[in-house]
Design an enzyme around this catalytic site. Structure first.
Site, mmCIF file in Angstrom:
data_model
loop_
_atom_site.group_PDB
_atom_site.id
_atom_site.type_symbol
_atom_site.label_atom_id
_atom_site.label_comp_id
_atom_site.label_asym_id
_atom_site.label_seq_id
_atom_site.Cartn_x
_atom_site.Cartn_y
_atom_site.Cartn_z
ATOM 1 N N LYS A 1 -4.446 -6.549 -6.721
ATOM 2 C CA LYS A 1 -3.839 -7.793 -6.225
ATOM 3 C C LYS A 1 -4.880 -8.712 -5.593
ATOM 4 O O LYS A 1 -4.840 -9.937 -5.773
ATOM 5 C CB LYS A 1 -2.724 -7.473 -5.232
ATOM 6 C CG LYS A 1 -1.465 -6.940 -5.911
ATOM 7 C CD LYS A 1 -0.313 -6.807 -4.937
ATOM 8 C CE LYS A 1 0.982 -6.507 -5.696
ATOM 9 N NZ LYS A 1 2.113 -6.306 -4.787
ATOM 10 N N SER B 1 4.628 -0.242 -9.017
ATOM 11 C CA SER B 1 3.797 0.024 -10.211
ATOM 12 C C SER B 1 4.272 1.251 -10.983
ATOM 13 O O SER B 1 4.764 2.204 -10.392
ATOM 14 C CB SER B 1 2.338 0.252 -9.811
ATOM 15 O OG SER B 1 1.806 -0.875 -9.173
ATOM 16 N N GLU C 1 -1.402 3.382 -6.303
ATOM 17 C CA GLU C 1 -0.674 2.267 -6.920
ATOM 18 C C GLU C 1 0.374 1.741 -5.960
ATOM 19 O O GLU C 1 0.701 2.405 -4.963
ATOM 20 C CB GLU C 1 -0.028 2.715 -8.235
ATOM 21 C CG GLU C 1 1.217 3.556 -8.110
ATOM 22 C CD GLU C 1 0.947 5.063 -8.056
ATOM 23 O OE1 GLU C 1 1.893 5.809 -7.820
ATOM 24 O OE2 GLU C 1 -0.217 5.471 -8.234
ATOM 25 N N ASP C 2 0.902 0.584 -6.280
ATOM 26 C CA ASP C 2 1.985 -0.005 -5.495
ATOM 27 C C ASP C 2 3.290 0.756 -5.735
ATOM 28 O O ASP C 2 3.441 1.446 -6.744
ATOM 29 C CB ASP C 2 2.196 -1.471 -5.930
ATOM 30 C CG ASP C 2 1.368 -2.428 -5.086
ATOM 31 O OD1 ASP C 2 0.414 -1.957 -4.442
ATOM 32 O OD2 ASP C 2 1.692 -3.627 -5.079
ATOM 33 N N LYS C 3 4.233 0.560 -4.815
ATOM 34 C CA LYS C 3 5.571 1.146 -4.960
ATOM 35 C C LYS C 3 6.222 0.682 -6.267
ATOM 36 O O LYS C 3 6.928 1.425 -6.932
ATOM 37 C CB LYS C 3 6.418 0.713 -3.752
ATOM 38 C CG LYS C 3 7.747 1.402 -3.621
ATOM 39 C CD LYS C 3 8.436 1.000 -2.327
ATOM 40 C CE LYS C 3 9.777 1.712 -2.200
ATOM 41 N NZ LYS C 3 10.440 1.416 -0.917
#
Length: 381
Positions: free
Chosen positions: A348, A229, A225-227
């Site tokens: 994304k 998220s 996941e993103d930072k």
């Protein structure tokens, strides 16, 4: 004539030219007689000879094995283990002298001196600790260097699985490697391979190092996941391999760390050899470059139960299935997407349509951007 009577002349011949200790003399003939104790046989064969001065082969090394036994006991004092194995390093000149005797007197099919030293150390250590010798899969392995009078210990790695929940934004999943050793482990990073503990990987590693000891922690993530998220629900599954642990038993299955909560902690046999298949349920906040109406948004539903093609820069192509998809409109230029998809779909890029086809941008015909996305569930197949 018995086998024992046959070996007496050869043993006497050897003893006339070379002083041998009971261990080394007995080893030359014990296999031939199917005997387990080299020392007892050597004692019997030497009973009429002069007292031993200094063994030609081992230089009385067997008399000093208790010194190395104590080194092993000291090395293992901090470790929890039930089985062990031993390897030894000895001076090449000892092996050379052993070979000379075996060759000169045509003694075949017998154990070399290294094997005998290992057997003696195993016997002594086992008797002292009541632990089991396991050649194939030991929990700790000693390397006893009789040449430099040193003993090192390596502990079998331990693999654990678990799930983490991340309910705070701005916290990375992965930790940057130590710049000095590129993650291999060095004195600068205390052999952990990482210097900081400011990520999901870092926090879990630090917790396990405190509980189990160990040097490096190698993670196998089930997705990422993103930072920014969040990871909610039952959390993201992961596997972690701890190298050289001191303890082999984790008493707790749950840990509430500073930024993450870990549950279902358990020791497993190994990390998956091939990537596990999984599905993710995600909530994504999306903005558009121009106004969209509810009728246009309905086109998103056509993606449900369809396959999306993902193209990587390496030229690799993969297909990911969208199982369900729904949306909630906020205003003219923003909406939230709730969708369940096959693991490995880059969220994304799926929104922008960057090397993902069909994406949200292509489906609506309006440029879209994913502002943030959160995981509500990760389900391993």
């Amino acid at each position: 004539m018995t086998n024992y009577q046959k070996i007496i002349p050869i043993a006497n011949q050897i003893l006339k030219k070379h002083d041998l200790c009971e261990h080394c003399l007995g080893r030359l003939f014990s296999k031939q007689l199917n005997l387990s104790s080299n020392k007892l046989l050597g004692k019997k064969l030497k009973k009429n000879s002069k007292p031993n001065q200094r063994c030609y082969i081992c230089k009385n090394l067997f008399d000093n094995l208790n010194y190395f036994l104590n080194m092993m006991l000291d090395s293992a004092s901090s470790y929890s283990y039930s089985s062990f194995s031993v390897g030894v390093i000895i001076k090449p000149s000892i092996i050379d002298r052993d070979d000379i005797i075996r060759s000169k007197y045509k003694l075949k099919g017998i154990d070399g001196i290294k094997t005998d030293i290992v057997k003696e150390l195993v016997k002594l250590f086992s008797k002292k600790t009541k632990k089991t010798f396991d050649y194939l899969d030991p929990e700790i392995v000693f390397t006893v260097n009789l040449k430099d009078e040193d003993c090192t210990l390596r502990s079998k790695s331990l693999t654990l699985s678990g799930r983490y929940v991340k309910s705070i934004r701005g916290f990375s999943q992965k930790q940057k490697s130590c710049s000095n050793c590129s993650g291999k482990g060095c004195r600068v990073c205390d052999f952990h391979g990482i210097l900081e503990f400011d990520s999901v990987e870092g926090e879990i590693s630090q917790f396990l190092f405190k509980k189990l000891g160990g040097t490096t922690a190698k993670f196998t993530w089930i997705g990422g996941e993103d930072k920014s998220s969040l990871v909610l629900g039952s959390g993201r599954p992961f596997f972690v391999k701890i190298q050289n642990p001191y303890k082999r038993n984790l008493q707790i299955s749950y840990a509430n760390l500073k930024h993450v909560q870990v549950s279902n902690f358990k020791i497993v046999r190994e990390s998956p050899k091939t990537p596990l298949k999984f599905n993710s349920l995600v909530e994504a906040k999306i903005s558009t470059s121009s106004s969209i109406d509810s009728k246009l948004l309905q086109k998103i539903k056509t993606l449900a139960k369809n396959t999306v093609v993902v193209y990587e820069k390496s030229g690799k192509r993969s297909e990911k299935k969208i199982f369900s998809i729904k949306y909630k409109k906020h205003d003219e230029t923003s909406f939230t997407l709730f969708f369940k998809f096959e693991g490995g779909l880059p969220v994304k890029r799926f929104v922008t349509g960057d090397d993902v086809s069909p994406g949200i941008t292509q489906t609506l015909g309006v440029p879209c951007k994913c502002l943030e996305f959160d995981f509500h569930d990760i389900e391993v197949k």
